[in-house]
Design a protein around this motif. Structure first.
Motif, PDB file in Angstrom:
ATOM      1  N   LEU A 188       0.670  -0.942   0.180  1.00  0.00           N
ATOM      2  CA  LEU A 188      -0.138   0.224   0.111  1.00  0.00           C
ATOM      3  C   LEU A 188       0.750   1.450   0.226  1.00  0.00           C
ATOM      4  N   ARG A 189       0.819   1.740  -1.398  1.00  0.00           N
ATOM      5  CA  ARG A 189       1.469   3.050  -1.147  1.00  0.00           C
ATOM      6  C   ARG A 189       0.797   4.115  -1.973  1.00  0.00           C
ATOM      7  N   GLY A 190       0.010   4.064  -0.498  1.00  0.00           N
ATOM      8  CA  GLY A 190      -1.452   5.514  -1.297  1.00  0.00           C
ATOM      9  C   GLY A 190      -0.413   6.756  -2.002  1.00  0.00           C
ATOM     10  N   THR A 191       0.067   7.158  -1.018  1.00  0.00           N
ATOM     11  CA  THR A 191       0.812   8.546  -0.982  1.00  0.00           C
ATOM     12  C   THR A 191       2.424   8.591  -1.638  1.00  0.00           C
ATOM     13  N   GLY A 192       2.939   7.731  -1.998  1.00  0.00           N
ATOM     14  CA  GLY A 192       4.178   7.650  -2.312  1.00  0.00           C
ATOM     15  C   GLY A 192       5.248   7.651  -0.750  1.00  0.00           C
ATOM     16  N   LEU A 193       4.731   8.060   0.114  1.00  0.00           N
ATOM     17  CA  LEU A 193       5.505   8.022   1.535  1.00  0.00           C
ATOM     18  C   LEU A 193       6.211   7.407   1.597  1.00  0.00           C
ATOM     19  N   ILE A 194       5.658   6.105   1.807  1.00  0.00           N
ATOM     20  CA  ILE A 194       6.451   5.024   2.063  1.00  0.00           C
ATOM     21  C   ILE A 194       6.860   4.301   1.212  1.00  0.00           C
TER      22      ILE A 194
END
Lengths: 240, 268, 240
Positions: A188-194
């Motif tokens: 899950l990389r919803g916002t690219g922050l992970i």
């Protein structure tokens, strides 16, 4: 292959009739679709097999029926390890027009539910630690009352806090065959922050709703289990 | 933490070298949530985030909130105090033989917590996109409960069946039933038996218990009541005729009987 | 006309896909069946038409769907002028109509079964004569549905009444090797099931379930045998 053929993938030898009329539908398939239709709720394979005639291959019939209903307005799906008929997802917006607007889960409730789903068994303190905020009692009550979350046991630690986990109702409601069907947290990389790299120090929990108690869990007191699923207090969606 | 303490909707907090960050305070769920929102402005992943920069952003936000007299909840202030401490630790070299975790460990822990929250945010967002029963997909509107298992299975044992048959046939047979005569010992019968027994007793001329007699010749326990009643009546009759003596010491005590005829009379 | 053709009476131009996969099901039909599936109550045609896309012929779709589901485990039926999907009548045994399992046979059903067992072939009038009360139709239906009792033939007497007898299922269920294993009068007396005081004028026949018709029995009409095992009507255990 025609839809008709898909509907009857396993014609028993000798049961095929001439084409001038529609071939009689396989009795096992009729029985199967009738019981799934009538029940409305997911049925497990043992329950299904018990109602089928002796010697019927429940798994084969389910597979056939699943293919049969794939293009229809309602489909045969597997949820929580069981089988159920439900309307096709693409028709949702058309059908929902006529239904009362269901209550939306608050963000806090949704996050709490996600934490419980991925980190179960989890205590309230652990939920609060992850969310960084104290949990309104109403939030957990909403999830308990909806039947998505249950009290699992008690953590064998000071204060013996209650541990929470998800239920079969949760799986059915969210159309999951098993809790492991939830995407891994790293996926899950919803916002690219992970970061996509797997961090060495971090183990992402593979969600598990194994009903067996963990090593550090004790069973609940029986009287506590009876008082399960409290009524939500006040505004159930009221939030932190 | 009571979110509604925030009484204003939005404020702009200008960060050094950053475009205006419009902050909807009502939208934050505690200091960690605020930190995560601030971290997003760094546009790097959480492994490379500058915790020092993040701490400065947070402290600036709190300062701004205070300037406009926003009443901040206590845990925002706790976080601010902790970040101020962390900032000082990060700026100064670690003192030798410091107890506890190093400043970089603390910073890594914070980054880790932010990363976990971020993951859960994504997981929650994923849940929200799933087709849910009653929202996007619908179960059968009018379910009918299924039988517990297959066709109806009736519970009935052979005994049930036979008992029903016996009871029923009997019920109908009662319309032309002859009752068996009740077995009672008549007075005459009792006297007859008593007299025959008394004959033996008379040879000895001694007292004997009436019920002892009766038990001797009544095998069926159900007959004892009628035997006793008839036997006692016969006794009274024989007393009136002067044939026997009867005595009883008290109520319900055994009744004793004795022949009045002596052996010589008997022999005569 | 094949069932397949009936299911898709109006393929909208342009919606047909290539034949390598099943042809797409008519969107109107899909929506209609989903709507009826999810509906909690029968829907009238006006309601259905209002929920269908503009220009859809509700009547034609309903007719097509009705034919489509005619041989399935659930059917589209018109009830009181409204439309609903309903479990096929012959599969009604799947559904819990009234009491939860397992059910006890009513006293009337037990007596009737016993009389049939001992006195077969026996007509309903004869059962009533022995029992001294009239027999609720539901009572015999329960025994027929349980598979313990069958229609044997017709008595060659005025009105040609149906004769009843027991089945092999009956013997299996009650653990009898043969119907002759049912105890006779002396044994019934011996076990106290019949009081010896009242049995003076009583006779108990030697039971026989010989499948061959008796001299005074005629065979059943064939179509009657097919309509065997009727649905219990109303309260099947309701009695006298």
């Amino acid at each position: 292959m025609s839809a008709d053929a898909a509907r009857r993938p396993m014609p028993a030898p000798g049961t095929l009739q001439e084409a001038q009329s529609a071939p009689a539908r396989d009795p096992g398939l009729r029985l199967l679709e009738a019981m799934l239709f009538a029940a409305g709720e997911p049925l497990d394979e043992a329950t299904i097999a018990a109602r089928l005639p002796e010697g019927a291959d429940a798994r084969a019939l389910l597979t056939a029926l699943s293919a049969d209903y794939a293009d229809r307005g309602f489909n045969l799906v597997r949820v929580a390890g069981k089988w159920m008929l439900r309307t096709a997802p693409d028709l949702g917006f058309l059908l929902a027009r006529d239904k009362p607007e269901p209550r939306r889960l608050s963000r806090a409730a949704l996050e709490t539910l996600a934490i419980i789903a991925y980190h179960q068994p989890v205590t309230r303190a652990e939920i609060e630690e992850i969310r960084g905020v104290s949990t309104n009692k109403g939030t957990l009550d909403v999830l308990l009352a909806a039947g998505w979350v249950r009290l699992r046991g008690r953590r064998r630690s000071p204060g013996r806090p209650v541990t929470y986990g998800t239920t079969e109702t949760f799986l059915v409601h969210y159309g999951l065959d098993a809790i492991q069907d939830l995407p891994g947290l790293d996926e899950l990389r919803g916002t690219g922050l992970i970061d996509s790299r797997v961090s060495a120090g971090l183990t992402v929990p593979l969600p598990s709703d194994d009903p067996g108690l963990k090593d550090d869990e004790d069973p609940l007191e029986p009287e506590f289990e009876l008082s399960f699923a409290p009524e939500p207090e006040g505004d159930p969606d009221g939030e932190d | 933490m009571v979110q509604s303490q925030f009484t204003f909707d939005a404020d702009a907090v200008r960060q050094a070298g950053e475009p205006a960050l419009v902050v909807d305070v009502d939208g934050f769920e505690g200091p960690l949530d605020l930190l995560l929102a601030l971290a997003r402005t760094q546009k790097v992943d959480l492994h490379r985030i500058s915790i020092l920069q993040l701490a400065e952003q947070y402290l600036l936000f709190v300062e701004e909130a205070r300037r406009i007299r926003l009443e901040l909840a206590a845990d925002y202030l706790v976080m601010a105090a902790w970040l101020a401490y962390l900032k000082s630790r990060l700026l100064l070299p670690d003192p030798p033989k410091e107890e506890g975790p190093s400043a970089s460990d603390l910073a890594a822990d914070l980054a880790e917590r932010l990363r976990r929250l971020e993951q859960i945010r994504a997981a929650a967002a994923h849940l929200a996109t799933r087709d849910r029963i009653g929202h996007e997909v619908f179960a059968r509107g009018a379910p009918e409960p299924l039988q517990a298992a297959g066709p109806v299975v009736y519970e009935a044992t052979l005994y049930d069946l036979l008992a029903a048959y016996g009871a029923q046939r009997q019920k109908m047979a009662l319309s032309h039933v002859r009752f068996a005569p009740r077995n009672v010992i008549s007075l005459a019968e009792a006297r007859d038996r008593l007299e025959r027994l008394m004959g033996r007793l008379a040879l000895h001329g001694e007292w004997a218990r009436l019920d002892g007699f009766l038990l001797n010749w009544i095998a069926d326990p159900k007959m004892r009541a009628t035997a006793l009643a008839s036997g006692f009546s016969a006794t009274l009759e024989m007393v009136r005729e002067g044939l026997i003596d009867v005595q009883q010491e008290e109520s319900f005590a055994p009744i004793w009987i004795r022949s009045r005829r002596d052996a010589s009379e008997e022999g005569a």
